[in-house]
Design an enzyme around this catalytic site. Structure first.
Site, PDB file in Angstrom:
ATOM      1  CE  LYS A  69      -3.648  -2.632   2.251  1.00 42.31           C
ATOM      2  NZ  LYS A  69      -4.341  -3.052   3.461  1.00 42.31           N
TER       3      LYS A  69
ATOM      4  CG  ASP B 293      -9.807  -0.973   4.711  1.00 42.03           C
ATOM      5  OD1 ASP B 293      -9.319  -1.186   3.582  1.00 42.03           O
ATOM      6  OD2 ASP B 293      -9.254  -1.287   5.772  1.00 42.03           O
TER       7      ASP B 293
ATOM      8  CD  GLN C  66      -3.339  -4.560   6.677  1.00 39.55           C
ATOM      9  OE1 GLN C  66      -3.317  -3.570   5.951  1.00 39.55           O
ATOM     10  NE2 GLN C  66      -3.794  -5.728   6.262  1.00 39.55           N
TER      11      GLN C  66
END
Ligand code: NAP
Length: 289
Positions: free
Chosen positions: A53, A120, A97
């Site tokens: 990322k 997300d 995460q």
């Protein structure tokens, strides 16, 4: 005839090309998108994902900051970090995460993220919009990446039978909603660990999306000739290589001999997920202007 391979890296590069234009427009207004990634603990796979990322941000000129929290720091520190990032006007996107260490409530942490910074797309408000048929919010990256992959391959989903194997909050369930929404119009079966006769369910499908986490589970005798098969699974299989493992998907390689199109692992849905995360970060920044 061998199936077409749906090249997620190539489609990801095309998405990045589109994003560069939008990032250039933001720069013209003196704005650089900024993504904050919070990582709790030392899970090796999570560190690999976060590295990918960060590299994608660097390629695109998106600023990324990373907050490392030790696994034993406690829930309170994760909560205060998210609140601090929510309040920081320099931060446009926040992701925590997954997985969090045992005992930390991932859903509660996700719902603390400001919905306009929820890149997300897992916040209840963003998932709720999807249930209402509203795609204008931030969509979960992996299912949105799969939709973009199907679109790039000109797969017409209207009236087609799709099966999604897996019903998780982050992949299977939002994937099913995206396929069933008005304008896409697939007829969707959601399968899971309690489903019976998976082979027969899959053989009825024009499109199979496997999001389970079981190496090579979908075999060629499950697949109707000419179906499109998307492999979301990522499984680490131990071997004697230097790394000590290799990656496999949920779909057996033989499926390529019977399907009309398949996505590979690696190089399929993985790069699409990263591209959609970048897309959400740019979208979040635009929404905040
Ligand atoms: P998850 O939360 O563990 O969900 C797995 C789903 O599979 C559950 O709904 C489970 O059913 C179902 N399942 C388990 N065993 C099954 C069986 N034998 N038959 C049918 N269904 C079964 O996993 P996830 O987070 O959705 O991820 C799924 C896979 O995708 C994993 O390999 C993950 O690494 C991968 N993934 C890849 C990306 C990417 O970017 N490529 C992104 C996210 C995830 P129940 O609900 O009944 O337990």
């Amino acid at each position: 005839m061998a199936a077409i391979v749906l090249d997620g890296k190539q489609i990801g590069r095309e998405i990045e090309g589109e994003l560069k234009v939008r990032i250039g427009n933001l720069a013209g207004n003196g704005v650089t998108p900024c993504l904050a990634v919070v990582i709790v603990g030392e899970d090796p796979a999570s560190h690999v994902y976060v590295g990918s990322k960060e590299r994608a941000c660097a390629r695109l000129g998106i600023r990324s900051i990373r907050v490392d929290i030790p696994a034993d720091a406690g829930y309170g520190e994760v909560v205060s970090t998210v609140k601090r990032l929510n309040a920081d006007p320099e931060i446009n996107g926040i992701l925590v995460q997954s997985p969090l260490p045992n005992g930390m409530d991932e859903i509660a942490i996700t719902d603390l993220i400001d919905p306009v910074k929820d890149v997300d797309g897992f916040h209840a408000q963003n998932l709720g919009r999807l249930v209402q048929g509203d795609k204008s919010g931030l969509l979960p990256c992996t299912p949105a990446g799969v939709m973009r992959m199907l679109e790039s391959a000109d797969v017409d989903l209207c009236g087609k039978r799709a099966i999604v194997i897996g019903r998780s909050r982050i992949v299977g369930m939002p994937q099913s909603l995206l396929l069933a929404q008005k304008g896409v119009d697939a007829t969707v079966t959601i399968a899971h660990s309690r489903s019976t006769d998976m082979a027969a369910l899959c053989r009825e499908a024009d499109v199979i999306i496997a999001a389970v986490g079981r190496s090579n589970m979908v075999t060629s005798d499950w697949v109707k000739p000419g179906s499109v098969v998307i492999d979301v699974g990522v499984n680490r299989v131990n071997d004697n290589s230097v790394k000590g493992y290799h990656l496999t998907g949920d779909v057996h390689p033989d499926v390529g001999e019977i399907a009309s199109a398949v996505s590979p692992v690696p190089g399929g849905v993985g790069p699409m997920t990263i591209a959609m995360l970048m897309s959400n970060t740019v979208r979040a920044t635009e929404m905040q202007q």
